[in-house]
Write a protein that holds these residues in place. Sequence first.
Motif, PDB file in Angstrom:
ATOM      1  N   TRP A 203       0.852  -1.187   0.000  1.00  0.00           N
ATOM      2  CA  TRP A 203       0.000   0.000   0.000  1.00  0.00           C
ATOM      3  C   TRP A 203       0.889   1.239   0.000  1.00  0.00           C
ATOM      4  CZ3 TRP A 203      -5.069  -0.591  -0.774  1.00  0.00           C
ATOM      5  CH2 TRP A 203      -5.643  -1.835  -0.464  1.00  0.00           C
TER       6      TRP A 203
ATOM      7  N   ALA B  78      -2.172   5.952   0.656  1.00  0.00           N
ATOM      8  CA  ALA B  78      -3.282   5.053   0.977  1.00  0.00           C
ATOM      9  C   ALA B  78      -3.298   4.734   2.468  1.00  0.00           C
ATOM     10  CB  ALA B  78      -3.174   3.772   0.157  1.00  0.00           C
TER      11      ALA B  78
ATOM     12  N   ARG C 208      -7.064   3.974   3.568  1.00  0.00           N
ATOM     13  CA  ARG C 208      -7.742   3.276   2.473  1.00  0.00           C
ATOM     14  C   ARG C 208      -7.331   1.809   2.382  1.00  0.00           C
ATOM     15  NH1 ARG C 208      -6.651   8.213  -0.368  1.00  0.00           N
ATOM     16  NH2 ARG C 208      -4.944   7.229  -1.516  1.00  0.00           N
ATOM     17  N   ARG C 209      -6.464   1.354   3.276  1.00  0.00           N
ATOM     18  CA  ARG C 209      -6.093  -0.053   3.244  1.00  0.00           C
ATOM     19  C   ARG C 209      -7.290  -0.932   3.590  1.00  0.00           C
ATOM     20  NH1 ARG C 209      -0.779  -0.719   6.924  1.00  0.00           N
ATOM     21  NH2 ARG C 209      -2.142   0.423   8.347  1.00  0.00           N
TER      22      ARG C 209
ATOM     23  N   VAL D 262      -7.503  -7.610   0.955  1.00  0.00           N
ATOM     24  CA  VAL D 262      -7.678  -8.003  -0.445  1.00  0.00           C
ATOM     25  C   VAL D 262      -7.939  -9.510  -0.475  1.00  0.00           C
ATOM     26  CG1 VAL D 262      -6.602  -8.091  -2.728  1.00  0.00           C
ATOM     27  CG2 VAL D 262      -6.095  -6.190  -1.179  1.00  0.00           C
TER      28      VAL D 262
ATOM     29  N   GLU E 231      -9.942  -7.376  -6.999  1.00  0.00           N
ATOM     30  CA  GLU E 231      -9.781  -6.278  -6.053  1.00  0.00           C
ATOM     31  C   GLU E 231      -8.382  -5.675  -6.147  1.00  0.00           C
ATOM     32  OE1 GLU E 231     -12.886  -7.787  -2.563  1.00  0.00           O
ATOM     33  OE2 GLU E 231     -10.727  -7.814  -2.200  1.00  0.00           O
TER      34      GLU E 231
ATOM     35  N   TYR F  42      -7.415  -1.719  -6.897  1.00  0.00           N
ATOM     36  CA  TYR F  42      -6.593  -0.877  -6.035  1.00  0.00           C
ATOM     37  C   TYR F  42      -5.348  -0.385  -6.781  1.00  0.00           C
ATOM     38  CZ  TYR F  42      -9.357  -2.234  -1.944  1.00  0.00           C
ATOM     39  OH  TYR F  42     -10.374  -2.411  -1.046  1.00  0.00           O
TER      40      TYR F  42
ATOM     41  N   ARG G  86      -6.190   2.501  -9.043  1.00  0.00           N
ATOM     42  CA  ARG G  86      -6.386   3.770  -8.319  1.00  0.00           C
ATOM     43  C   ARG G  86      -5.075   4.321  -7.777  1.00  0.00           C
ATOM     44  NH1 ARG G  86     -11.348   1.294  -6.322  1.00  0.00           N
ATOM     45  NH2 ARG G  86     -10.377   0.755  -4.334  1.00  0.00           N
TER      46      ARG G  86
ATOM     47  N   ASP H  14      -3.336   2.968  -5.305  1.00  0.00           N
ATOM     48  CA  ASP H  14      -3.191   2.683  -3.879  1.00  0.00           C
ATOM     49  C   ASP H  14      -2.279   1.487  -3.614  1.00  0.00           C
ATOM     50  OD1 ASP H  14      -4.778   4.766  -3.055  1.00  0.00           O
ATOM     51  OD2 ASP H  14      -6.608   3.569  -2.893  1.00  0.00           O
TER      52      ASP H  14
END
Length: 305
Positions: A242, A246, A251-252, A255, A260, A264, A267, A269
């Motif tokens: 991460w 993030a 935002r972690r 997963v 997914e 991420y 994005r 992250d």
Amino acid sequence: MTLPLHAGFVGRRLVWYIVTESSDRADAARRGVTWAPRLAALATSAAAQAGAEVSGVIHYSAGIRFTAGRVMRANPDSGFPPLEARPGSVGEDGYSPFVRLATGIVVNAPIVADEHHAIDRVVSLDVAAGRAVLRLARGYGSGRHVWYISTDASDATVAAFERSTYAPALATAPVIASAAGGSARFGILVVANGDTDVTSPDRQGMQSALRSGLSPLNVLQAAPLPGDTVYTPAWDLHLVAWTASAVAAERRAKVVTWDEARAYAARGDLVSATPGYAHNPALGGLVAAGIVVNCPVMLTSRRDP
């Protein structure tokens, strides 16, 4: 997990091994193990060693040796990467758990013990009864729980963490897990710096595992299901992290699927944590680490995690 234990030989040395997969469907059924047809891609690779099966006993070309003992010393600040890591067992030159028999069939038959020692993944051995108990790890695949054992790794630090044998030859297994064909590898995603709070439902990753002793909760490319032809126990490791932004923005999250992970990564992250050797389109361009581990799946759940 309790598995059948078999006696074998490396030259005149007695060893003990388990069998978990075969590249041939009929052979897998006869042995009572998982059919993994993609292991056939190892037949001409240095990632498989030649072996002979005589009266049901495998004779290996190369075996393993045991060191002074496994060492795994976590970083007191971050946990991962560890300050020191040394595997308790090391493959001899040419050793691989994948054995190419005279029939052309490739079996996953890792050596787990000799007359004096056992690999660190082994909890107990009952030679008389022909049983081995091995420690399971838990992870995810296709949104399901999976439980697997880890017996060998092409990287010494990973082997020490996994309580397995350091087997450098595994790194020559063809080819990155995203390849359209001819690959013996299955993808696995390892998070370096997930949530470390053991009470959090989002706990995951190597930092957490080294600090707590719990499973890192790695993510498989897909959940192995009965009769599929995608699964293979030779896993292509993708180490991700991460980003600082993030983490700062909280935002972690845990997963549990590659979809997914791709989202991420898109994005910004989640990024690759190693320089790697090849981008993997199946993971949105995240980079494989060039490390192969032998991790036979033992159980797959039928419910979401």
